[in-house]
Design a protein around this motif. Structure first.
Motif, PDB file in Angstrom:
ATOM      1  N   LEU B 104      -2.028 -10.546  23.663  1.00  0.00           N
ATOM      2  CA  LEU B 104      -1.378  -9.596  24.567  1.00  0.00           C
ATOM      3  C   LEU B 104      -0.009  -9.187  24.036  1.00  0.00           C
ATOM      4  CD1 LEU B 104      -1.568  -8.221  27.341  1.00  0.00           C
ATOM      5  CD2 LEU B 104      -0.406 -10.213  28.292  1.00  0.00           C
ATOM      6  N   PHE B 106       0.922  -8.842  21.042  1.00  0.00           N
ATOM      7  CA  PHE B 106       0.786  -7.815  20.009  1.00  0.00           C
ATOM      8  C   PHE B 106       0.441  -6.462  20.627  1.00  0.00           C
ATOM      9  CE2 PHE B 106       1.269 -11.158  17.159  1.00  0.00           C
ATOM     10  CZ  PHE B 106       1.444 -10.641  15.876  1.00  0.00           C
ATOM     11  N   ILE B 107      -0.381  -6.486  21.680  1.00  0.00           N
ATOM     12  CA  ILE B 107      -0.711  -5.233  22.349  1.00  0.00           C
ATOM     13  C   ILE B 107       0.553  -4.594  22.924  1.00  0.00           C
ATOM     14  CG2 ILE B 107      -1.890  -4.242  24.350  1.00  0.00           C
ATOM     15  CD1 ILE B 107      -4.220  -6.005  23.804  1.00  0.00           C
ATOM     16  N   VAL B 109       3.677  -5.069  21.989  1.00  0.00           N
ATOM     17  CA  VAL B 109       4.504  -4.566  20.895  1.00  0.00           C
ATOM     18  C   VAL B 109       3.931  -3.246  20.401  1.00  0.00           C
ATOM     19  CG1 VAL B 109       5.250  -4.962  18.526  1.00  0.00           C
ATOM     20  CG2 VAL B 109       5.299  -6.832  20.162  1.00  0.00           C
ATOM     21  N   GLY B 110       2.601  -3.187  20.287  1.00  0.00           N
ATOM     22  CA  GLY B 110       1.940  -1.969  19.822  1.00  0.00           C
ATOM     23  C   GLY B 110       2.236  -0.792  20.739  1.00  0.00           C
ATOM     24  N   ILE B 111       2.177  -1.044  22.038  1.00  0.00           N
ATOM     25  CA  ILE B 111       2.447   0.032  22.993  1.00  0.00           C
ATOM     26  C   ILE B 111       3.898   0.492  22.866  1.00  0.00           C
ATOM     27  CG2 ILE B 111       2.640   0.610  25.446  1.00  0.00           C
ATOM     28  CD1 ILE B 111       0.266  -1.302  25.920  1.00  0.00           C
ATOM     29  N   LEU B 113       5.826   0.279  20.313  1.00  0.00           N
ATOM     30  CA  LEU B 113       5.982   0.998  19.052  1.00  0.00           C
ATOM     31  C   LEU B 113       5.464   2.417  19.189  1.00  0.00           C
ATOM     32  CD1 LEU B 113       4.933  -1.611  16.323  1.00  0.00           C
ATOM     33  CD2 LEU B 113       7.144  -0.497  16.566  1.00  0.00           C
ATOM     34  N   ALA B 114       4.306   2.543  19.877  1.00  0.00           N
ATOM     35  CA  ALA B 114       3.698   3.865  20.005  1.00  0.00           C
ATOM     36  C   ALA B 114       4.587   4.786  20.843  1.00  0.00           C
ATOM     37  CB  ALA B 114       2.314   3.742  20.622  1.00  0.00           C
ATOM     38  N   VAL B 219       9.342 -11.877  20.425  1.00  0.00           N
ATOM     39  CA  VAL B 219       8.958 -13.254  20.112  1.00  0.00           C
ATOM     40  C   VAL B 219      10.178 -14.177  20.122  1.00  0.00           C
ATOM     41  CG1 VAL B 219       9.046 -12.809  17.636  1.00  0.00           C
ATOM     42  CG2 VAL B 219       7.720 -14.724  18.499  1.00  0.00           C
TER      43      VAL B 219
END
Lengths: 344, 288, 244
Positions: B104, B106-107, B109-111, B113-114, B219
């Motif tokens: 989660l 990473f998800i 962080v991905g969001i 970043l996007a 993190v």
């Protein structure tokens, strides 16, 4: 009563003879199969294109890392999120030491340093509960990164280092393949040793393990050291291929994450399990990073959740379930046939 | 002297953050490795709000807290409950939760970043000095300190003076026994998890007033919060507050005497000290 | 009492915060003796077992195994010195087969075996506890009682000198109880020293040479089962006072 008299007490205590099991025929067969597969794998870079070679190298790196991760985290259920800390340390020993010592020496040194580092971390964290270990491992790569950045700052060196070692792509692959072979051999040896059995007991119930006489802390630390040493050596072997090393690259949390995800995808209760995760994931990742370079983090997280929720026992689990079902199907078929023939 | 004051100012925000994690780990018993990402999300939300409206970041709390509460409630219901149902024992649940929340993180962080990109962000709010004992300090730090104290106090009173708060404390002591006195443990856990997430995000709002942050910083905060909770003793909120101030001081000391890039080293030093000396935490009781 | 006891406890106490779970307990156990540890629930019996087996470290006092102080040296070392136990609530190793659950006790413990020798030995133990054909079965497929049998086999796999049985007979039906008692008698006949914590008084009477009665952490009586069970203070500890 003297101690001799106690030894003569009527308790039928048999002291261990300590003899080892010979290698069985089945094990010879498996070893032979593994040797043939490794030989086949070794030919891949000779026949494949540059693209195939680079994928083969990725697969070799991750197989070595995921399998060595699984050696410790598989049986014990202690999730290590620190692969990048050891991998990056190995890399930095090569990158920082090339002016001082020959490359092969540095690879060995990376292994030794990785072992010592893991021993310190293990001794501090593995004596207590698993949660502390996970937490400690979570930030370990970041900690080492901060320390190296600071050291470079203090010493006044550049933050990025160039690593020139003359190696062909084939040679990189063979080195990593050899490392993978060693990981497999060590894993196989552990699996049939008392140490391996001890770890499985620890993974099931640590309290029972201590009451069985197992020095649980020692067993865990030994395995963590073995596992981390391989990660450090892998980093040392990969460093020259990247040719440029800097803290944010070497200690990327992505690496730890990918190793865990691949091992889980494959399955962590069989030595060959991680391989079955590494191959599909590496191929999938090639596709993803080529087509959605901006969304890699998001997709990686999503893939991870899919695996945790829908394939909790990994590909190995799926295969074993399928085999079991086929076995039951065959059994019922046989029963049916027997009944038919009896009726007829 | 200024080390101590900056450390204390920082410690209050850490205390808030740790209280959030403590609700999730101590009451709901979920080891949430995506906690720091929730904090960073709060910071990003505030950044967006402040740059868009130029109103005080404190108003961002009004939006961030309910939103984070809803998101974390949903996370608990959708992601965590199936794991609780599936787990055969506490150990397996722990492992599954660690893996799921790690994914989660990473998800999230991905969001981030996007939506916001990978740049370091900061904004300038109340960036003028205030003099304490003759030394200048950032007014934004002091504002965040006061905001944290108010929220911490409110949460503490809510936990200790209200019926839902009592239910949460009961679950944290013994979920099985709490179930026997007709506390809906699943509901209480979901509430604790959601509230914990909201408190953490609020911590992010306050931190963003004086901190430069980027999407990958989560993190580090997860780790700090975890260390504070362990140092304070998992079930003791006063211990966590004390521990938060200790970490704030230790970090400020390392940052000003050695190098500002080594804040994590301070946290790890503390961690090592706990592991070696008092594994049960500062105020925790030595368990069997 | 023989001059060199197998196990002695001297002024052993265990405190959890303000609660004194075991308060100043002393006893000596001769080799080959069976001691019953009885008392109402919460009187500290299991804590005492945990102190002997090393699961807990005593707050004060000495525990000696054949003269050697073992208090606080850690459960794994105590197990290696020849103390084995079962748990009040069965603790199995669910991911392992039944046979592996038994061999687990015989690899690292007091007597060590490995390979075929260990497997044969474990099979023999399974037969002994009444599960002759269960070796390859998954542990989770067994009933609770059968799991208890496996746990005893695991404890025996290390060939312990001292065996601690924590309510091992609880939950058995009358026939099983009879076999269970006979089995413990056999173990004693092999020369093992045994401590049993038990609520089944019939078993206490037929098995124990001596009993220690605990109440609220303290020893309130010691003697033969017959004497002890007739003792007024013991009856009061179990049943309360007449005017209560």
């Amino acid at each position: 009563m003297t101690s001799e008299a106690q030894a003569a007490a009527p308790v039928p205590v048999t002291k261990s003879t300590g003899h080892r099991l010979g290698i069985t025929g089945r094990e010879w067969r498996n070893l032979a199969i593994a040797a043939v597969l490794f030989a086949l794998a070794a030919v891949v870079p000779l026949v494949g294109s540059g693209y195939v070679q680079s994928i083969a190298i990725s697969i070799a790196i991750y197989t070595a890392l995921a399998t060595s991760w699984m050696l410790f985290s598989g049986p014990t259920n202690y999730i290590s999120l620190a692969t990048a800390a050891f991998f990056g340390s190995g890399m930095y020993i090569v990158a920082g030491g090339l002016d001082l010592a020959p490359y092969p020496v540095l690879v060995l040194l990376a292994g030794v340093a990785g072992a010592l580092f893991a021993a310190v971390v293990g001794l501090a964290t593995l004596r207590i509960s698993g949660v502390y270990f996970v937490i400690f491992s979570l930030g370990l790569a970041e900690l080492v990164r901060q320390i190296i950045t600071w050291l470079q700052h203090v010493l006044g060196t550049m933050s990025g280092l160039y690593v020139y070692v003359d190696r062909s792509e084939e040679m990189f692959f063979w080195q990593l393949l050899a490392l993978t072979a060693v990981v497999y051999l060590v894993g196989w040896w552990i699996g049939r040793s008392r140490l391996g059995f001890a770890l499985r007991i620890i993974g099931n119930d640590e309290l029972v393990a201590v009451h069985c006489g197992i020095n649980t802390a020692r067993a865990k630390v030994i395995l963590f050291v073995i596992s981390s040493t391989f990660a450090a050596i892998a980093g040392a072997l990969v460093a020259p291929r990247w040719s440029y090393v800097e803290p944010t690259i070497a200690f990327s949390p992505f690496l730890s994450f990918q190793v865990v995800i691949m091992a889980l995808l494959g399955g962590v209760h069989r030595l060959w399990g991680p391989l079955l995760g590494v191959i599909p994931f590496t191929l999938l990742w090639e596709l993803i990073s080529a087509n959605f370079p901006a969304q890699t983090t998001l997709l990686l997280g999503a893939a991870f959740l899919l695996i945790v929720y829908f394939i909790p026992n990994g590909v190995v689990g799926l295969i074993e379930d399928a085999l079991r079902q086929r076995g039951e199907w065959l059994k019922s078929l046989r029963l049916l046939l027997v009944r038919r023939s009896r009726d007829a | 002297m200024d080390i101590i004051i900056i450390g204390l100012l920082l410690g209050a925000t850490y205390a808030l953050m740790a209280m959030g994690l403590q609700l999730q780990y101590g009451v709901a018993r979920i080891m949430n490795l995506a906690n720091g990402e929730m904090l960073i999300a709060g910071a990003f939300g505030t950044f967006w709000f402040y740059t868009a409206s130029n109103a005080s970041p404190f108003y961002a709390l009004i939006g961030v807290i309910p939103l984070a509460f809803a998101v974390n409630w949903a996370i608990y219901r959708v992601l965590i409950v199936p794991l609780v149902r599936r787990a055969r024992n506490q150990g397996q649940l722990e492992v599954d939760c660690i893996l799921a929340t790690f994914g989660l993180s990473f998800i999230l962080v991905g969001i981030l970043l996007a939506v916001f990109g990978g740049e370091y962000l900061s904004y300038s709010y109340l960036a003028r000095p205030i003099f304490i004992l003759g030394e200048p300090y950032g007014l934004n730090r002091v504002a965040a300190f006061i905001g944290s104290l108010v929220l911490c106090l409110g949460l503490y009173l809510w936990l200790h003076r209200t019926r839902p708060g009592l239910a949460l404390r009961a679950v944290s002591v013994n979920p099985a026994a709490a179930g026997l006195v007709s506390i809906n443990v699943t509901r209480a856990s979901a509430l604790a998890f959601a509230l914990g997430g909201a408190v953490t995000a609020a911590g992010g709002v306050l931190l963003s007033m004086f901190l430069t942050f980027d999407a990958s910083l989560g993190v580090v905060f997860t780790l700090k919060a975890l260390i504070i909770v362990i140092l304070g003793g998992v079930s003791d909120i006063r211990g966590a507050i004390l521990a938060a101030f200790i970490l704030g001081l230790a970090e400020t000391t390392v940052a000003s005497l050695v190098d500002p890039g080594l804040t994590l080293a301070a946290a790890y030093l503390l961690f090592m000290a706990i592991l070696l000396v008092r594994p049960e935490g500062l105020l925790g009781r030595r368990s069997s | 009492m023989p001059d060199s006891p197998a196990l002695t406890a001297h002024a052993v106490s265990k405190r959890f915060g303000g609660l004194v779970a075991v308060n100043d307990i002393s006893f000596a156990l001769a080799e080959n003796e069976v001691l019953g540890l009885i008392g109402p629930n919460g009187s500290g019996k299991t804590t005492m077992m945990n102190l002997i087996s090393g699961a807990l470290r005593p707050s004060a006092g000495e525990i000696r195994l054949y003269g050697e102080d073992i208090a606080g040296i850690g459960a794994s070392r105590i197990a290696r010195k020849g103390v084995a136990r079962t748990f009040q609530l069965v603790r199995m190793l669910p991911g392992l087969t039944v046979l592996e659950n038994v061999t687990a006790g015989g690899v690292f413990g007091h007597a060590r075996r490995w390979g075929q020798e260990l497997n044969d030995y474990a099979h023999a133990l399974l037969q002994r506890v009444g599960l002759p054909n269960a070796g390859d079965v998954a542990m989770t497929a067994l009933t609770y009682i059968d799991q208890k049998r496996v746990e005893l086999a695991r404890a025996l796999a290390g060939d312990p000198k001292v065996l601690l049985l924590d309510e091992w007979l609880a939950g058995l039906n009358p026939t099983e109880l009879k076999t269970g008692i006979a089995l413990i008698e056999q173990l004693r006949a092999e020369g093992r020293t045994i401590i049993i914590v038990e609520h089944v008084m019939h078993a206490i009477r037929s098995l124990c040479d001596r009993c220690i009665v605990m109440s609220s952490g303290a020893k309130i009586a010691e003697g033969t089962p017959r004497d002890v069970l007739a003792d007024a203070e013991v009856i009061r500890a179990y049943l309360g006072t007449a005017d209560a």
